[in-house]
Design a protein around this motif. Structure first.
Motif, PDB file in Angstrom:
ATOM      1  N   ARG A  66     -31.576  17.066  44.894  1.00 18.17           N
ATOM      2  CA  ARG A  66     -30.756  15.888  45.182  1.00 18.17           C
ATOM      3  C   ARG A  66     -29.586  15.792  44.223  1.00 18.17           C
ATOM      4  O   ARG A  66     -29.604  16.350  43.123  1.00 18.17           O
ATOM      5  N   VAL A  67     -28.581  15.010  44.632  1.00 19.03           N
ATOM      6  CA  VAL A  67     -27.406  14.738  43.806  1.00 19.03           C
ATOM      7  C   VAL A  67     -27.636  13.441  43.044  1.00 19.03           C
ATOM      8  O   VAL A  67     -28.089  12.438  43.603  1.00 19.03           O
ATOM      9  N   GLY A  68     -27.305  13.465  41.757  1.00 19.01           N
ATOM     10  CA  GLY A  68     -27.387  12.272  40.934  1.00 19.01           C
ATOM     11  C   GLY A  68     -26.207  12.195  39.990  1.00 19.01           C
ATOM     12  O   GLY A  68     -25.446  13.147  39.836  1.00 19.01           O
ATOM     13  N   ARG A  69     -26.057  11.023  39.361  1.00 18.15           N
ATOM     14  CA  ARG A  69     -25.000  10.821  38.377  1.00 18.15           C
ATOM     15  C   ARG A  69     -25.635  10.464  37.035  1.00 18.15           C
ATOM     16  O   ARG A  69     -26.467   9.556  36.959  1.00 18.15           O
ATOM     17  N   ILE A  70     -25.259  11.185  35.992  1.00 16.00           N
ATOM     18  CA  ILE A  70     -25.781  10.901  34.661  1.00 16.00           C
ATOM     19  C   ILE A  70     -25.202   9.559  34.190  1.00 16.00           C
ATOM     20  O   ILE A  70     -23.991   9.381  34.148  1.00 16.00           O
ATOM     21  N   VAL A  71     -26.100   8.629  33.850  1.00 12.25           N
ATOM     22  CA  VAL A  71     -25.664   7.302  33.407  1.00 12.25           C
ATOM     23  C   VAL A  71     -25.879   7.087  31.915  1.00 12.25           C
ATOM     24  O   VAL A  71     -25.315   6.159  31.334  1.00 12.25           O
ATOM     25  N   ARG A  72     -26.690   7.954  31.305  1.00 14.23           N
ATOM     26  CA  ARG A  72     -26.948   7.845  29.866  1.00 14.23           C
ATOM     27  C   ARG A  72     -27.375   9.219  29.356  1.00 14.23           C
ATOM     28  O   ARG A  72     -28.075   9.948  30.058  1.00 14.23           O
ATOM     29  N   ALA A  73     -26.936   9.558  28.148  1.00 18.62           N
ATOM     30  CA  ALA A  73     -27.307  10.829  27.532  1.00 18.62           C
ATOM     31  C   ALA A  73     -27.384  10.647  26.028  1.00 18.62           C
ATOM     32  O   ALA A  73     -26.538   9.979  25.434  1.00 18.62           O
ATOM     33  N   GLU A  74     -28.406  11.248  25.430  1.00 16.65           N
ATOM     34  CA  GLU A  74     -28.550  11.210  23.974  1.00 16.65           C
ATOM     35  C   GLU A  74     -29.317  12.436  23.511  1.00 16.65           C
ATOM     36  O   GLU A  74     -30.053  13.039  24.303  1.00 16.65           O
ATOM     37  N   PRO A  75     -29.155  12.838  22.256  1.00 19.05           N
ATOM     38  CA  PRO A  75     -29.895  14.000  21.758  1.00 19.05           C
ATOM     39  C   PRO A  75     -31.406  13.775  21.850  1.00 19.05           C
ATOM     40  O   PRO A  75     -31.895  12.669  21.647  1.00 19.05           O
ATOM     41  N   ASN A  76     -32.124  14.832  22.171  1.00 18.42           N
ATOM     42  CA  ASN A  76     -33.583  14.794  22.166  1.00 18.42           C
ATOM     43  C   ASN A  76     -34.024  15.367  20.816  1.00 18.42           C
ATOM     44  O   ASN A  76     -34.467  16.516  20.722  1.00 18.42           O
ATOM     45  N   ALA A  77     -33.854  14.565  19.787  1.00 14.57           N
ATOM     46  CA  ALA A  77     -34.187  14.993  18.423  1.00 14.57           C
ATOM     47  C   ALA A  77     -35.650  15.391  18.351  1.00 14.57           C
ATOM     48  O   ALA A  77     -36.528  14.707  18.863  1.00 14.57           O
ATOM     49  N   GLY A  78     -35.905  16.523  17.750  1.00 15.55           N
ATOM     50  CA  GLY A  78     -37.273  16.989  17.593  1.00 15.55           C
ATOM     51  C   GLY A  78     -37.752  17.897  18.700  1.00 15.55           C
ATOM     52  O   GLY A  78     -38.847  18.442  18.602  1.00 15.55           O
ATOM     53  N   ALA A  79     -36.966  18.062  19.757  1.00 17.01           N
ATOM     54  CA  ALA A  79     -37.360  18.997  20.819  1.00 17.01           C
ATOM     55  C   ALA A  79     -37.396  20.408  20.222  1.00 17.01           C
ATOM     56  O   ALA A  79     -36.617  20.731  19.324  1.00 17.01           O
ATOM     57  N   ARG A  80     -38.303  21.233  20.718  1.00 17.91           N
ATOM     58  CA  ARG A  80     -38.452  22.598  20.208  1.00 17.91           C
ATOM     59  C   ARG A  80     -37.140  23.372  20.312  1.00 17.91           C
ATOM     60  O   ARG A  80     -36.751  24.085  19.400  1.00 17.91           O
ATOM     61  N   LYS A  81     -36.447  23.228  21.433  1.00 13.03           N
ATOM     62  CA  LYS A  81     -35.116  23.817  21.613  1.00 13.03           C
ATOM     63  C   LYS A  81     -34.132  22.662  21.750  1.00 13.03           C
ATOM     64  O   LYS A  81     -34.449  21.649  22.382  1.00 13.03           O
ATOM     65  N   PRO A  82     -32.925  22.768  21.169  1.00 12.61           N
ATOM     66  CA  PRO A  82     -31.966  21.664  21.243  1.00 12.61           C
ATOM     67  C   PRO A  82     -31.725  21.224  22.688  1.00 12.61           C
ATOM     68  O   PRO A  82     -31.506  22.059  23.571  1.00 12.61           O
ATOM     69  N   ALA A  83     -31.811  19.917  22.907  1.00 13.72           N
ATOM     70  CA  ALA A  83     -31.698  19.379  24.263  1.00 13.72           C
ATOM     71  C   ALA A  83     -31.170  17.951  24.217  1.00 13.72           C
ATOM     72  O   ALA A  83     -31.117  17.322  23.156  1.00 13.72           O
ATOM     73  N   PHE A  84     -30.793  17.469  25.393  1.00 12.78           N
ATOM     74  CA  PHE A  84     -30.402  16.076  25.566  1.00 12.78           C
ATOM     75  C   PHE A  84     -31.420  15.374  26.452  1.00 12.78           C
ATOM     76  O   PHE A  84     -31.978  15.983  27.381  1.00 12.78           O
ATOM     77  N   LYS A  85     -31.638  14.093  26.184  1.00 12.52           N
ATOM     78  CA  LYS A  85     -32.350  13.221  27.101  1.00 12.52           C
ATOM     79  C   LYS A  85     -31.300  12.681  28.064  1.00 12.52           C
ATOM     80  O   LYS A  85     -30.262  12.170  27.630  1.00 12.52           O
ATOM     81  N   LEU A  86     -31.565  12.792  29.349  1.00 13.05           N
ATOM     82  CA  LEU A  86     -30.640  12.300  30.363  1.00 13.05           C
ATOM     83  C   LEU A  86     -31.325  11.263  31.233  1.00 13.05           C
ATOM     84  O   LEU A  86     -32.511  11.391  31.553  1.00 13.05           O
ATOM     85  N   TRP A  87     -30.568  10.261  31.635  1.00 14.39           N
ATOM     86  CA  TRP A  87     -30.996   9.299  32.630  1.00 14.39           C
ATOM     87  C   TRP A  87     -30.031   9.472  33.792  1.00 14.39           C
ATOM     88  O   TRP A  87     -28.813   9.359  33.623  1.00 14.39           O
ATOM     89  N   ILE A  88     -30.580   9.773  34.974  1.00 12.45           N
ATOM     90  CA  ILE A  88     -29.755  10.154  36.118  1.00 12.45           C
ATOM     91  C   ILE A  88     -30.045   9.213  37.281  1.00 12.45           C
ATOM     92  O   ILE A  88     -31.204   9.021  37.665  1.00 12.45           O
ATOM     93  N   ASP A  89     -28.980   8.646  37.846  1.00 11.30           N
ATOM     94  CA  ASP A  89     -29.092   7.733  38.985  1.00 11.30           C
ATOM     95  C   ASP A  89     -29.075   8.541  40.275  1.00 11.30           C
ATOM     96  O   ASP A  89     -28.082   9.211  40.577  1.00 11.30           O
ATOM     97  N   PHE A  90     -30.173   8.468  41.025  1.00  8.63           N
ATOM     98  CA  PHE A  90     -30.278   9.154  42.306  1.00  8.63           C
ATOM     99  C   PHE A  90     -30.202   8.171  43.467  1.00  8.63           C
ATOM    100  O   PHE A  90     -30.783   8.400  44.527  1.00  8.63           O
ATOM    101  N   GLY A  91     -29.468   7.076  43.294  1.00  5.49           N
ATOM    102  CA  GLY A  91     -29.287   6.110  44.381  1.00  5.49           C
ATOM    103  C   GLY A  91     -30.609   5.535  44.829  1.00  5.49           C
ATOM    104  O   GLY A  91     -31.321   4.910  44.033  1.00  5.49           O
ATOM    105  N   PRO A  92     -30.976   5.756  46.107  1.00  6.89           N
ATOM    106  CA  PRO A  92     -32.206   5.165  46.637  1.00  6.89           C
ATOM    107  C   PRO A  92     -33.483   5.605  45.920  1.00  6.89           C
ATOM    108  O   PRO A  92     -34.492   4.916  45.982  1.00  6.89           O
ATOM    109  N   LEU A  93     -33.438   6.749  45.236  1.00 12.29           N
ATOM    110  CA  LEU A  93     -34.617   7.222  44.498  1.00 12.29           C
ATOM    111  C   LEU A  93     -34.741   6.572  43.127  1.00 12.29           C
ATOM    112  O   LEU A  93     -35.745   6.759  42.441  1.00 12.29           O
ATOM    113  N   GLY A  94     -33.709   5.870  42.694  1.00  7.00           N
ATOM    114  CA  GLY A  94     -33.723   5.213  41.396  1.00  7.00           C
ATOM    115  C   GLY A  94     -33.232   6.118  40.274  1.00  7.00           C
ATOM    116  O   GLY A  94     -32.706   7.200  40.504  1.00  7.00           O
TER     117      GLY A  94
END
Length: 109
Positions: A13-41
């Protein structure tokens, strides 16, 4: 199972990233993302995008993601969807996205 049937099992599905922040402590460097998928939330994802993106450049972007693969814990964070990308010549993830605006939650076919 035929290849076309297998392809249909993954819900992309297509979504839009509405929030992003570093996932500090992840084994490999990563971001936490919050993605809006419309009707799916809004769904969460941990994505290894730090080589080419910053939180500021991610917010507002359209992305495509597999939404029916289950939940995976990454450093205590529920990653509910798998954001899709392809490697560049250095192996860094480049996000896959539609080339124009489409409705959020639209299913790939």
């Amino acid at each position: 199972m035929q290849p076309l049937e297998a392809f249909g099992l993954v819900d992309v599905r297509v979504g839009r990233i509405v929030r992003a922040e570093p996932n500090a402590g992840a084994r490999k460097p990563a971001f936490k993302l919050w993605i809006d998928f419309g009707p799916l939330g809004i769904k969460q994802s941990s994505a290894q995008l730090v080589a080419l993106y910053t939180p500021d450049t991610l917010v507002g972007r359209l992305v495509v993601a597999a939404v029916n693969l289950g939940v995976r814990k990454v450093n205590g964070f529920n990653s509910e969807v798998l954001v899709l990308g392809a490697p560049d010549e250095s192996g860094h993830v480049v996000l896959l996205a539609p080339d124009r605006e489409v409705p959020l939650g639209g299913r790939m076919f």
